[in-house]
Scaffold this motif. Sequence first.
Motif, PDB file in Angstrom:
ATOM      1  N   LEU A 357      -6.078 -14.231   0.165  1.00 57.44           N
ATOM      2  CA  LEU A 357      -7.319 -13.835  -0.497  1.00 57.44           C
ATOM      3  C   LEU A 357      -7.782 -12.434  -0.094  1.00 57.44           C
ATOM      4  N   PRO A 358      -7.779 -12.027   1.191  1.00 58.65           N
ATOM      5  CA  PRO A 358      -8.170 -10.649   1.509  1.00 58.65           C
ATOM      6  C   PRO A 358      -7.286  -9.602   0.841  1.00 58.65           C
ATOM      7  N   PHE A 359      -5.980  -9.852   0.752  1.00 58.73           N
ATOM      8  CA  PHE A 359      -5.102  -8.894   0.080  1.00 58.73           C
ATOM      9  C   PHE A 359      -5.417  -8.811  -1.407  1.00 58.73           C
ATOM     10  N   ARG A 360      -5.715  -9.945  -2.033  1.00 58.68           N
ATOM     11  CA  ARG A 360      -6.060  -9.926  -3.448  1.00 58.68           C
ATOM     12  C   ARG A 360      -7.362  -9.172  -3.682  1.00 58.68           C
ATOM     13  N   ARG A 361      -8.303  -9.280  -2.750  1.00 52.51           N
ATOM     14  CA  ARG A 361      -9.547  -8.518  -2.869  1.00 52.51           C
ATOM     15  C   ARG A 361      -9.269  -7.022  -2.809  1.00 52.51           C
ATOM     16  N   VAL A 362      -8.340  -6.613  -1.938  1.00 53.22           N
ATOM     17  CA  VAL A 362      -7.970  -5.196  -1.862  1.00 53.22           C
ATOM     18  C   VAL A 362      -7.369  -4.726  -3.183  1.00 53.22           C
ATOM     19  N   CYS A 363      -6.433  -5.510  -3.724  1.00 56.78           N
ATOM     20  CA  CYS A 363      -5.796  -5.134  -4.995  1.00 56.78           C
ATOM     21  C   CYS A 363      -6.812  -5.146  -6.130  1.00 56.78           C
ATOM     22  N   ARG A 588      -5.177   5.740   3.224  1.00 56.11           N
ATOM     23  CA  ARG A 588      -4.423   4.509   3.465  1.00 56.11           C
ATOM     24  C   ARG A 588      -5.056   3.698   4.595  1.00 56.11           C
ATOM     25  N   LEU A 589      -5.555   4.391   5.622  1.00 59.85           N
ATOM     26  CA  LEU A 589      -6.216   3.693   6.727  1.00 59.85           C
ATOM     27  C   LEU A 589      -7.509   3.034   6.253  1.00 59.85           C
ATOM     28  N   ASN A 590      -8.223   3.670   5.336  1.00 62.20           N
ATOM     29  CA  ASN A 590      -9.440   3.061   4.795  1.00 62.20           C
ATOM     30  C   ASN A 590      -9.129   1.778   4.036  1.00 62.20           C
ATOM     31  N   ILE A 591      -7.985   1.753   3.342  1.00 64.23           N
ATOM     32  CA  ILE A 591      -7.571   0.520   2.656  1.00 64.23           C
ATOM     33  C   ILE A 591      -7.289  -0.583   3.670  1.00 64.23           C
ATOM     34  N   LEU A 592      -6.642  -0.224   4.785  1.00 63.08           N
ATOM     35  CA  LEU A 592      -6.387  -1.205   5.838  1.00 63.08           C
ATOM     36  C   LEU A 592      -7.689  -1.676   6.479  1.00 63.08           C
ATOM     37  N   LYS A 593      -8.670  -0.778   6.599  1.00 62.91           N
ATOM     38  CA  LYS A 593      -9.979  -1.177   7.125  1.00 62.91           C
ATOM     39  C   LYS A 593     -10.649  -2.198   6.208  1.00 62.91           C
ATOM     40  N   TYR A 595      -9.124  -4.255   4.263  1.00 63.59           N
ATOM     41  CA  TYR A 595      -8.399  -5.512   4.423  1.00 63.59           C
ATOM     42  C   TYR A 595      -8.857  -6.241   5.683  1.00 63.59           C
ATOM     43  N   ALA A 596      -9.010  -5.505   6.794  1.00 61.84           N
ATOM     44  CA  ALA A 596      -9.455  -6.131   8.037  1.00 61.84           C
ATOM     45  C   ALA A 596     -10.854  -6.722   7.875  1.00 61.84           C
ATOM     46  N   ASN A 597     -11.730  -6.012   7.190  1.00 64.26           N
ATOM     47  CA  ASN A 597     -13.084  -6.505   6.971  1.00 64.26           C
ATOM     48  C   ASN A 597     -13.077  -7.766   6.099  1.00 64.26           C
ATOM     49  N   THR A 613      -6.435 -12.607  11.389  1.00 68.13           N
ATOM     50  CA  THR A 613      -6.452 -11.395  10.573  1.00 68.13           C
ATOM     51  C   THR A 613      -5.395 -10.415  11.039  1.00 68.13           C
ATOM     52  N   ARG A 614      -5.238 -10.271  12.342  1.00 69.20           N
ATOM     53  CA  ARG A 614      -4.230  -9.353  12.878  1.00 69.20           C
ATOM     54  C   ARG A 614      -2.817  -9.788  12.466  1.00 69.20           C
ATOM     55  N   HIS A 615      -2.570 -11.084  12.539  1.00 70.15           N
ATOM     56  CA  HIS A 615      -1.236 -11.590  12.188  1.00 70.15           C
ATOM     57  C   HIS A 615      -0.868 -11.234  10.749  1.00 70.15           C
ATOM     58  N   PHE A 616      -1.778 -11.500   9.813  1.00 71.67           N
ATOM     59  CA  PHE A 616      -1.473 -11.215   8.409  1.00 71.67           C
ATOM     60  C   PHE A 616      -1.485  -9.714   8.117  1.00 71.67           C
ATOM     61  N   LEU A 617      -2.272  -8.953   8.880  1.00 71.85           N
ATOM     62  CA  LEU A 617      -2.223  -7.494   8.739  1.00 71.85           C
ATOM     63  C   LEU A 617      -0.857  -6.959   9.156  1.00 71.85           C
ATOM     64  N   LEU A 618      -0.302  -7.480  10.240  1.00 71.86           N
ATOM     65  CA  LEU A 618       1.025  -7.050  10.692  1.00 71.86           C
ATOM     66  C   LEU A 618       2.102  -7.458   9.692  1.00 71.86           C
TER      67      LEU A 618
END
Length: 697
Positions: A357-363, A588-593, A595-597, A613-618
């Motif tokens: 779900l967090p990745f889909r929110r980013v997309c 790109r770092l802002n996109i990762l931020k 995702y973390a949020n 969150t860290r696991h899925f970010l990695l």
Amino acid sequence: MEEEASAAVVEEVNNMKQEEEEKETTNFSKPIDVVELTTEELIAKAIAPVKKQFLRPPPVRSTTHSFSNEKPLSSSNIVKEKKSKRQSKRERREEQKSALHLCPEVAKAGNVFACRYGLKCRFSHDVEAYKAQKPADIEGNCPFLNLDGQCPFGLSCRFSGTHKVEDPEDALKVQKKAEVNGLKKDVQKLLWKNKTKFPKADAQLKLLGLLNKSKTKDVEVEEEEGDQATLNGCCADSKDNGVQVNCDSVCKEESFNKVPVEEGSLDDLVAIDDPQPPKKAKIEVVDNSCSSEKDNGLSSVKEGSEEIHTQTQVEKITADTYSAEADKSLKLHPREKKLVDFRGKLYLAPLTTVGNLPFRRVCKSLGADITCGEMAMCTNLLQGQASEWALLRRHSSEDLFGVQICGAYPDTVARTVELINRECEVDFIDINMGCPIDLVVSKGAGSSLLTKPMRIKNIIQSASSTVDIPVTVKVRTGYFEGRNRVDSLISDISQWGASAVTIHGRSRQQRYSKLADWDYIYQCAKKAPDVLQVMGNGDVFSYLDWNKHLSDCPELSACMIARGSLVKPWIFTEIKEQRHWDISSGERLNILKDYANFGLQHWGSDTKGVETTRHFLLEWLSYTYRYVPVGLLDVIPQRLNWRPPSYCGRDDLETLMASESAADWIKISEMLLGKVPDGFTFSPKHKSNAYDKAENG
């Protein structure tokens, strides 16, 4: 003599293994010198043609896998002690009782009396001990700070220092969850006890003749309040009219007490007095020779007019049933109920593990129009597994959302779609018939269905007839490479009830190696009827790929974007704006931020949520490092099958993001989520073989 021969064989095998190891070591120690190759030679070898000034000299690579940050000389990281289930359960209980596992209710309220379980609670209530051992707060603000209400994690939040001092009225506010489709506890208990009813699914399965096929077991028919539950539609006891019915004259070869059920189905059977019983089950047969007389004045059924009336009623209902089966226009076709227009829309594919779900929110924030949840197994959903139901969660920003399910039998799929339609808010349901994973295929699901067209027909028909939302299908070209078969099924898929089909241009045998066969996708799209929307999938990595596929085949409705969104999620922005975005490392770092949020809001801002969150970010970073910035390429755009060489970025952050080492990915995660715990290691779950060999391109 036999011992000498066996010893010789063993020695020969050992020598062969040693030669293979030396060969592999030689190949790793002598990587391709990309500096000496021309642009054309690099492209021919599926290597990204990076400008010479950014290339690094070829390093001497060891045989250690580069995807892992574990120390190769440490045996503790390689050999892990296998624990029994009882020992693991005992350790989990002891860990829950530790001071670091504070009760969620106590943490939220900051009061030891907030928990209703009191001393019986399995978590710790020692607030002072928790504060003494709590890890340091992470830099940044609480992800729930700008939302209404207080943080749901209270003291356990890793950003608790940024919590506002709330007024008594504000403290009573509860965070409004922007996510839906959670599993209700009462529904889960019914699923656990196998007591959930599926009247619509069972009625359609019965109508299609799929409920009475037995492979392994017989299910006894339940009797509720004196009424006989009937599945074969030939006999029933009526309590209202006081007429007792005998079934000997109707079903001579069928068993009255047991009804066989197809393997893989549940034991819940629909009774004749359910709210929406099938019409075929309401058939009353009266036989004067075997009917009994009642003391309440109801004698044997009269001969003559009543018997003729009953016979006429049976013939009429039977004729209607056969007519409904023969003429599909008599029932509401799925295309006449509700439609989802996929034409020209940017469709984010369901992606295992990373497509959360967090990745889909980013997309979604970057331009995706349609999103779909990760593939969920039907059997796990019907068993009420919370982890599987979590894959169905939907965020309020996903305005056009579907879920993908995978099952091997028509009954499990039909009952699953009825359950999802009843308990969740979804716009469409996609049935996966192309998953190449061995564990799925061995169960008869996924791409294994491509070898069973009649099973495909039964699954689509039963599912589409059960729900009033569109049912779509995702397939591959075929099971074996070089033996495509979707083109022969494309017209039938529409007749069976599917409103759209997505074709991945690879066979199951190919997995993700070699390029997708778009010519075959075009061939299938041209054969499909106009009412069936056909979408292609495979290797879409730029707006030029999108434009080419839709212009080469106007019959194609849209393209599904899968791995391309993992490597660069801003591909949706590129397609909508029709440009190559030379995105900077800061962007790109802002996109990762973001995702973390989003991940902290989804999984939680406590220690467990941070590490999840860290696991899925990695896991996601194990894909993003493959992106080569536009400004560094000699040839634009980058192809999905190109392997990036070792290069330096235009700044230190861009160089760090281009690293293929998991240790560098962990450094990026520490920028967003703080330091990792002691002894933390990571190895990605997915390693696509499309990047393992150059000839795959």
